[in-house]
Write a protein that holds these residues in place. Structure first.
Motif, PDB file in Angstrom:
ATOM      1  N   ASP A   1      37.034 -11.321  49.157  1.00 47.45           N
ATOM      2  CA  ASP A   1      36.991 -11.742  50.552  1.00 47.45           C
ATOM      3  C   ASP A   1      35.787 -12.650  50.750  1.00 47.45           C
ATOM      4  OD1 ASP A   1      37.973 -11.954  53.109  1.00 47.45           O
ATOM      5  OD2 ASP A   1      37.889  -9.814  53.555  1.00 47.45           O
ATOM      6  N   GLN A   2      35.614 -13.133  51.960  1.00 45.97           N
ATOM      7  CA  GLN A   2      34.643 -14.189  52.239  1.00 45.97           C
ATOM      8  C   GLN A   2      33.250 -13.940  51.661  1.00 45.97           C
ATOM      9  OE1 GLN A   2      35.633 -17.285  54.086  1.00 45.97           O
ATOM     10  NE2 GLN A   2      33.998 -17.643  52.627  1.00 45.97           N
ATOM     11  N   PRO A   3      32.680 -12.742  51.734  1.00 45.95           N
ATOM     12  CA  PRO A   3      31.332 -12.542  51.188  1.00 45.95           C
ATOM     13  C   PRO A   3      31.217 -12.811  49.685  1.00 45.95           C
ATOM     14  CG  PRO A   3      31.891 -10.764  52.684  1.00 45.95           C
ATOM     15  CD  PRO A   3      33.154 -11.541  52.466  1.00 45.95           C
ATOM     16  N   ASP A   4      32.333 -12.783  48.966  1.00 49.52           N
ATOM     17  CA  ASP A   4      32.271 -12.996  47.519  1.00 49.52           C
ATOM     18  C   ASP A   4      32.024 -14.464  47.169  1.00 49.52           C
ATOM     19  OD1 ASP A   4      32.868 -10.252  46.615  1.00 49.52           O
ATOM     20  OD2 ASP A   4      34.811 -10.611  47.576  1.00 49.52           O
ATOM     21  N   ILE A   5      32.482 -15.375  48.024  1.00 49.26           N
ATOM     22  CA  ILE A   5      32.229 -16.817  47.844  1.00 49.26           C
ATOM     23  C   ILE A   5      31.933 -17.369  49.240  1.00 49.26           C
ATOM     24  CG2 ILE A   5      33.031 -18.992  46.828  1.00 49.26           C
ATOM     25  CD1 ILE A   5      35.121 -17.444  45.285  1.00 49.26           C
ATOM     26  N   PRO A   6      30.733 -17.177  49.743  1.00 50.43           N
ATOM     27  CA  PRO A   6      30.446 -17.472  51.153  1.00 50.43           C
ATOM     28  C   PRO A   6      30.648 -18.923  51.564  1.00 50.43           C
ATOM     29  CG  PRO A   6      28.714 -16.104  50.166  1.00 50.43           C
ATOM     30  CD  PRO A   6      29.582 -16.577  49.050  1.00 50.43           C
ATOM     31  N   ASP A   7      30.511 -19.861  50.620  1.00 50.29           N
ATOM     32  CA  ASP A   7      30.563 -21.271  50.997  1.00 50.29           C
ATOM     33  C   ASP A   7      31.956 -21.886  50.856  1.00 50.29           C
ATOM     34  OD1 ASP A   7      30.504 -21.084  48.224  1.00 50.29           O
ATOM     35  OD2 ASP A   7      29.363 -22.931  47.957  1.00 50.29           O
ATOM     36  N   LEU A   8      32.973 -21.070  50.601  1.00 46.89           N
ATOM     37  CA  LEU A   8      34.346 -21.572  50.534  1.00 46.89           C
ATOM     38  C   LEU A   8      35.190 -20.818  51.555  1.00 46.89           C
ATOM     39  CD1 LEU A   8      36.290 -23.462  48.804  1.00 46.89           C
ATOM     40  CD2 LEU A   8      37.063 -21.309  47.761  1.00 46.89           C
ATOM     41  N   PRO A   9      35.760 -21.510  52.536  1.00 44.58           N
ATOM     42  CA  PRO A   9      36.562 -20.805  53.547  1.00 44.58           C
ATOM     43  C   PRO A   9      37.733 -20.061  52.921  1.00 44.58           C
ATOM     44  CG  PRO A   9      36.085 -23.052  54.256  1.00 44.58           C
ATOM     45  CD  PRO A   9      35.657 -22.956  52.816  1.00 44.58           C
ATOM     46  N   MET A  10      37.879 -18.799  53.300  1.00 39.20           N
ATOM     47  CA  MET A  10      39.007 -17.980  52.856  1.00 39.20           C
ATOM     48  C   MET A  10      39.841 -17.599  54.057  1.00 39.20           C
ATOM     49  SD  MET A  10      37.557 -15.456  49.898  1.00 39.20           S
ATOM     50  CE  MET A  10      36.418 -16.039  48.644  1.00 39.20           C
ATOM     51  N   PHE A  11      41.150 -17.478  53.832  1.00 38.56           N
ATOM     52  CA  PHE A  11      42.079 -17.191  54.902  1.00 38.56           C
ATOM     53  C   PHE A  11      42.886 -15.945  54.533  1.00 38.56           C
ATOM     54  CE2 PHE A  11      40.963 -21.628  54.937  1.00 38.56           C
ATOM     55  CZ  PHE A  11      40.649 -21.842  56.280  1.00 38.56           C
ATOM     56  N   ASN A  12      42.555 -14.869  55.224  1.00 38.14           N
ATOM     57  CA  ASN A  12      43.147 -13.560  54.975  1.00 38.14           C
ATOM     58  C   ASN A  12      44.479 -13.490  55.723  1.00 38.14           C
ATOM     59  OD1 ASN A  12      43.863 -10.841  55.009  1.00 38.14           O
ATOM     60  ND2 ASN A  12      41.779 -10.109  55.315  1.00 38.14           N
ATOM     61  N   THR A  13      45.584 -13.649  55.001  1.00 38.09           N
ATOM     62  CA  THR A  13      46.891 -13.708  55.661  1.00 38.09           C
ATOM     63  C   THR A  13      47.202 -12.420  56.412  1.00 38.09           C
ATOM     64  OG1 THR A  13      47.969 -13.054  53.584  1.00 38.09           O
ATOM     65  CG2 THR A  13      47.879 -15.409  54.085  1.00 38.09           C
ATOM     66  N   ALA A  14      46.768 -11.280  55.895  1.00 40.49           N
ATOM     67  CA  ALA A  14      47.064 -10.006  56.552  1.00 40.49           C
ATOM     68  C   ALA A  14      46.390  -9.922  57.919  1.00 40.49           C
ATOM     69  CB  ALA A  14      46.629  -8.841  55.664  1.00 40.49           C
ATOM     70  N   ARG A  15      45.109 -10.206  57.967  1.00 37.76           N
ATOM     71  CA  ARG A  15      44.382 -10.098  59.231  1.00 37.76           C
ATOM     72  C   ARG A  15      44.873 -11.149  60.247  1.00 37.76           C
ATOM     73  NH1 ARG A  15      39.889  -7.592  60.917  1.00 37.76           N
ATOM     74  NH2 ARG A  15      39.251  -6.957  58.816  1.00 37.76           N
ATOM     75  N   LEU A  16      45.080 -12.374  59.800  1.00 37.65           N
ATOM     76  CA  LEU A  16      45.553 -13.426  60.697  1.00 37.65           C
ATOM     77  C   LEU A  16      46.952 -13.108  61.231  1.00 37.65           C
ATOM     78  CD1 LEU A  16      44.249 -16.458  58.636  1.00 37.65           C
ATOM     79  CD2 LEU A  16      43.484 -15.845  60.941  1.00 37.65           C
ATOM     80  N   HIS A  17      47.788 -12.557  60.381  1.00 39.05           N
ATOM     81  CA  HIS A  17      49.141 -12.154  60.762  1.00 39.05           C
ATOM     82  C   HIS A  17      49.091 -11.095  61.861  1.00 39.05           C
ATOM     83  CE1 HIS A  17      53.364 -11.071  58.947  1.00 39.05           C
ATOM     84  NE2 HIS A  17      53.474 -11.894  59.972  1.00 39.05           N
ATOM     85  N   CYS A  18      48.243 -10.105  61.674  1.00 43.78           N
ATOM     86  CA  CYS A  18      48.111  -9.034  62.669  1.00 43.78           C
ATOM     87  C   CYS A  18      47.571  -9.560  63.994  1.00 43.78           C
ATOM     88  CB  CYS A  18      47.226  -7.920  62.127  1.00 43.78           C
ATOM     89  SG  CYS A  18      48.013  -6.953  60.811  1.00 43.78           S
ATOM     90  N   GLU A  19      46.624 -10.484  63.947  1.00 46.12           N
ATOM     91  CA  GLU A  19      46.093 -11.053  65.185  1.00 46.12           C
ATOM     92  C   GLU A  19      47.192 -11.786  65.965  1.00 46.12           C
ATOM     93  OE1 GLU A  19      43.146 -10.827  66.730  1.00 46.12           O
ATOM     94  OE2 GLU A  19      42.517  -9.365  65.210  1.00 46.12           O
ATOM     95  N   ALA A  20      48.068 -12.481  65.238  1.00 48.05           N
ATOM     96  CA  ALA A  20      49.175 -13.170  65.906  1.00 48.05           C
ATOM     97  C   ALA A  20      50.132 -12.169  66.545  1.00 48.05           C
ATOM     98  CB  ALA A  20      49.920 -14.057  64.914  1.00 48.05           C
ATOM     99  N   ALA A  21      50.377 -11.056  65.863  1.00 48.20           N
ATOM    100  CA  ALA A  21      51.255 -10.028  66.418  1.00 48.20           C
ATOM    101  C   ALA A  21      50.637  -9.386  67.657  1.00 48.20           C
ATOM    102  CB  ALA A  21      51.549  -8.968  65.369  1.00 48.20           C
ATOM    103  N   ILE A  22      49.333  -9.172  67.627  1.00 46.35           N
ATOM    104  CA  ILE A  22      48.645  -8.607  68.801  1.00 46.35           C
ATOM    105  C   ILE A  22      48.745  -9.565  69.984  1.00 46.35           C
ATOM    106  CG2 ILE A  22      46.388  -7.933  69.701  1.00 46.35           C
ATOM    107  CD1 ILE A  22      45.744  -6.981  66.795  1.00 46.35           C
ATOM    108  N   ASP A  23      48.563 -10.859  69.736  1.00 43.79           N
ATOM    109  CA  ASP A  23      48.717 -11.849  70.801  1.00 43.79           C
ATOM    110  C   ASP A  23      50.098 -11.723  71.446  1.00 43.79           C
ATOM    111  OD1 ASP A  23      46.199 -12.908  70.348  1.00 43.79           O
ATOM    112  OD2 ASP A  23      46.926 -14.577  69.117  1.00 43.79           O
ATOM    113  N   ALA A  24      51.128 -11.617  70.591  1.00 37.22           N
ATOM    114  CA  ALA A  24      52.499 -11.543  71.105  1.00 37.22           C
ATOM    115  C   ALA A  24      52.741 -10.225  71.841  1.00 37.22           C
ATOM    116  CB  ALA A  24      53.492 -11.691  69.956  1.00 37.22           C
TER     117      ALA A  24
END
Length: 242
Positions: free
Chosen positions: A213-236
């Motif tokens: 996850d992001q702390p392992d390579i702090p200077d490269l943006p990472m995109f966590n599909t699971a968390r982003l997916h859940c945020e979209a579901a919460i919005d809906a």
């Protein structure tokens, strides 16, 4: 006093692929709703759990029609149970799921879309895609990211794909987290940064963030599909009725 029961839509969670990812989705959904609503409020969910043994065997065989039929029965159960939307905990299974959802009276929240939006918002156009072999090798997700969001997704080399896929199926879906596997993922990312000009990384398997996850390579943006997916579901789920 707040109206009770509090109106919110029911998230139909197509789970079991894997049970580890399903547990994380349930946690993300409930923590996310509670963060927005406070108190004791959590998400309203309906879970249809698949047998991951069936999923693993059919994915290995590339039997997408059988997966479509198997998942279609689970989608029907979610619809019959009163779900207002479908959320599948697996990147890999969106290939048969899109067909299984054809004609369904409730929408599918596609896993690639919130991730594509997040990448686009950061102005990135070329990112690495880690996941199972079907995710990395088949055109479905690559084409969706490119056509909808203008994002080119780059797969690792075939040998690297073997290592990524093996770690997912032999370790991550069983809840096993090994430092040696994390080092291997980091090594692949750094090789791709140097040779493939990637600007970021899609964690295109819903268990990967447990290992990398992001702390392992702090200077490269990472995109966590699971968390982003859940945020979209919460919005809906929390959106006002129209």
């Amino acid at each position: 006093m707040t109206q009770r029961p509090l109106p919110q839509k029911t998230i139909g969670l197509l789970g079991g692929a894997s049970n580890v990812a399903t547990a994380e989705y349930y946690r993300f959904l409930n923590d996310g709703v509670n963060a927005r609503l406070g108190g004791w409020d959590i998400a309203e969910t309906l879970i249809a759990g698949m047998n991951f043994g069936n999923i693993e065997a059919l994915v290995r065989e590339g039997d997408w029609p059988a997966l479509e039929r198997y998942m279609g029965d689970k989608v029907q159960a979610l619809v019959a149970g009163g779900a207002d939307m479908v959320l599948c905990v697996s990147n890999t299974l969106h290939k048969p799921l899109e067909r299984a959802m054809a004609g369904a009276p409730i929408p599918l929240i596609h896993i690639a879309d919130p991730t594509g939006s997040a990448i686009q918002a950061q102005g990135l156009t070329r990112v690495a895609l880690f996941g199972t072999k079907p995710v990395m090798q088949l055109d479905d997700l690559h084409a969706r990211y490119l056509n909808r969001f203008g994002v080119t997704t780059v797969s690792p080399s075939l040998a690297e794909q073997d290592d990524i896929d093996t770690i997912i199926f032999d370790e991550l879906v069983k809840g096993q987290i090994h430092p040696t596997s994390r080092r291997r993922y980091v090594e692949i990312v750094q090789r791709m940064r140097a040779e493939d000009d990637i600007e970021g990384l899609i964690l295109g398997c819903t268990e990967i963030f447990l290992l990398l996850d992001q702390p392992d390579i702090p200077d490269l943006p990472m995109f966590n599909t699971a968390r982003l997916h859940c945020e979209a579901a919460i919005d809906a789920a929390l959106a006002p009725a129209t």
